[in-house]
Scaffold this active site. Sequence first.
Site, PDB file in Angstrom:
ATOM      1  N   GLU A 131      -5.498 -74.942 -57.721  1.00  0.00           N
ATOM      2  CA  GLU A 131      -5.047 -76.056 -58.534  1.00  0.00           C
ATOM      3  C   GLU A 131      -5.828 -77.301 -58.155  1.00  0.00           C
ATOM      4  OE1 GLU A 131      -0.826 -76.497 -58.222  1.00  0.00           O
ATOM      5  OE2 GLU A 131      -0.399 -74.480 -58.976  1.00  0.00           O
ATOM      6  N   PRO A 132      -5.772 -78.354 -58.974  1.00  0.00           N
ATOM      7  CA  PRO A 132      -6.512 -79.572 -58.645  1.00  0.00           C
ATOM      8  C   PRO A 132      -6.213 -80.107 -57.247  1.00  0.00           C
ATOM      9  CG  PRO A 132      -5.734 -79.681 -60.909  1.00  0.00           C
ATOM     10  CD  PRO A 132      -5.141 -78.436 -60.306  1.00  0.00           C
ATOM     11  N   THR A 164     -12.008 -68.078 -62.916  1.00  0.00           N
ATOM     12  CA  THR A 164     -13.022 -67.262 -63.570  1.00  0.00           C
ATOM     13  C   THR A 164     -12.389 -66.588 -64.785  1.00  0.00           C
ATOM     14  OG1 THR A 164     -14.194 -66.847 -61.495  1.00  0.00           O
ATOM     15  CG2 THR A 164     -14.577 -65.296 -63.285  1.00  0.00           C
ATOM     16  N   GLN A 361     -38.843 -71.982 -49.760  1.00  0.00           N
ATOM     17  CA  GLN A 361     -39.854 -72.562 -48.883  1.00  0.00           C
ATOM     18  C   GLN A 361     -41.105 -71.693 -48.833  1.00  0.00           C
ATOM     19  OE1 GLN A 361     -39.188 -75.522 -47.649  1.00  0.00           O
ATOM     20  NE2 GLN A 361     -41.170 -75.790 -46.646  1.00  0.00           N
ATOM     21  N   GLY A 364     -43.049 -72.148 -51.849  1.00  0.00           N
ATOM     22  CA  GLY A 364     -43.575 -73.501 -51.974  1.00  0.00           C
ATOM     23  C   GLY A 364     -43.199 -74.130 -53.304  1.00  0.00           C
ATOM     24  N   GLY A 365     -44.163 -74.788 -53.944  1.00  0.00           N
ATOM     25  CA  GLY A 365     -43.901 -75.447 -55.216  1.00  0.00           C
ATOM     26  C   GLY A 365     -43.416 -74.483 -56.285  1.00  0.00           C
ATOM     27  N   GLU A 388     -12.917 -68.268 -52.889  1.00  0.00           N
ATOM     28  CA  GLU A 388     -12.090 -67.310 -52.150  1.00  0.00           C
ATOM     29  C   GLU A 388     -12.057 -67.606 -50.655  1.00  0.00           C
ATOM     30  OE1 GLU A 388     -11.732 -63.255 -53.383  1.00  0.00           O
ATOM     31  OE2 GLU A 388     -13.191 -63.583 -54.966  1.00  0.00           O
TER      32      GLU A 388
END
Length: 408
Positions: A131-132, A164, A361, A364-365, A388
Amino acid sequence: MAEFTLELNDDQKQVRDWLHGFAADVIRPAAAEWDEREETPWPVIQEAAKVGIYSLDFYAQQFFDPTGLGIPMAMEELFWGDAGIALSIVGTGLAAVGVLANGTEEQIGTWIPQMYGDANDVKVAAFCSSEPDAGSDVASMRTRAVYDQAKDEWVLNGTKTWATNGGIANVHVVVAVVDAELGSKGHASFIVPPNTPGLSQGQKFKKHGIRASHTAEVVLEDVRVPGHCLLGGTEKLDQRMARARERAQSGGERVKNAAMATFEASRPAVGAMAVGTARAAYEVALDYAKTRTQFGRPIIDNQGIAFQLADMRTQIDAARLLVWRASWMATTGKPFESAEGSMSKLYASETAKKVTAQAIQILGGNGFTREYPVERMHRDAAIYTIFEGTSEIQRLVIARTLSGMPIR
């Protein structure tokens, strides 16, 4: 009682290879599209239903595997394909586990088939607990269930979040407070049948990861369900409440909480999901390191890259062993005396976050772009340390188990 083994038998290997083929041929090619769309991948779920993966029979076969390895093996392969789509395929299982753990034989036979539907008309189910203002702190739950004796109906009011399949489910399993004075011991679980008036979908969340899985609020406004929709039945509830009141007065042993029982049963499975995502990212990074050349040689020849991959593989295998141990213990009735279920989820989920970050990593790019799947895997991996039971809650459960303190 099945002995613990690290070797899958021939039947398990056959199922594993079948699932791997489905993950490779059906789930992976669709992963990027449904991640971008942020919608439930109904066509993929239907394909899973057609081949028998999305079905009560399949999960029952894995659930009742005497070695305990059926479910973790299945979860690892599906989540190796893609976490978001896989969660859409297996998300109904949490509601089904809730019914299996707490329901009567009649309830199990009536409601679980309605959670899945069939290959021509697939359905999904939702387990609604958070719940919130009540996530890890289940004792703060505010959703109430009041019994109307004259009509033999339970009246549910409240708001659930992070559900879900919430709002789009055919069947909702809702945890609600029956006796507020008992805290988390005063909770019970209820089936909300299809098309029940008063249940509606609230906010649908736009998420960092697992974006192909539908996550939303569920709003309950004077939702009336028949008395037989109380999981376990009235007699069992009355007995449990009486024991809780008696032990509260005497300070004796704690009483099992319905929602916590569902999470306890599913934590090793979540660990297996994390292993699948970690393994997928590791394999992408390994293949990339073998083919990417810099300074005239593959980057895997550089010790800095090779050692990262060695650590990644070691951590994945260690996580899988913890998951398999916990799954075997749960199936064979061995108690989690050292919170082995929480250990498996904690280590596997933290491993998934670490390994997917290392994969980015190594690429890389390229790893930072959506041209390669590791950035999506890294986004997906973040959820394992949250849902969970967060990693902090897992550590709390483990610590309290070791110290002998009660787990609330």
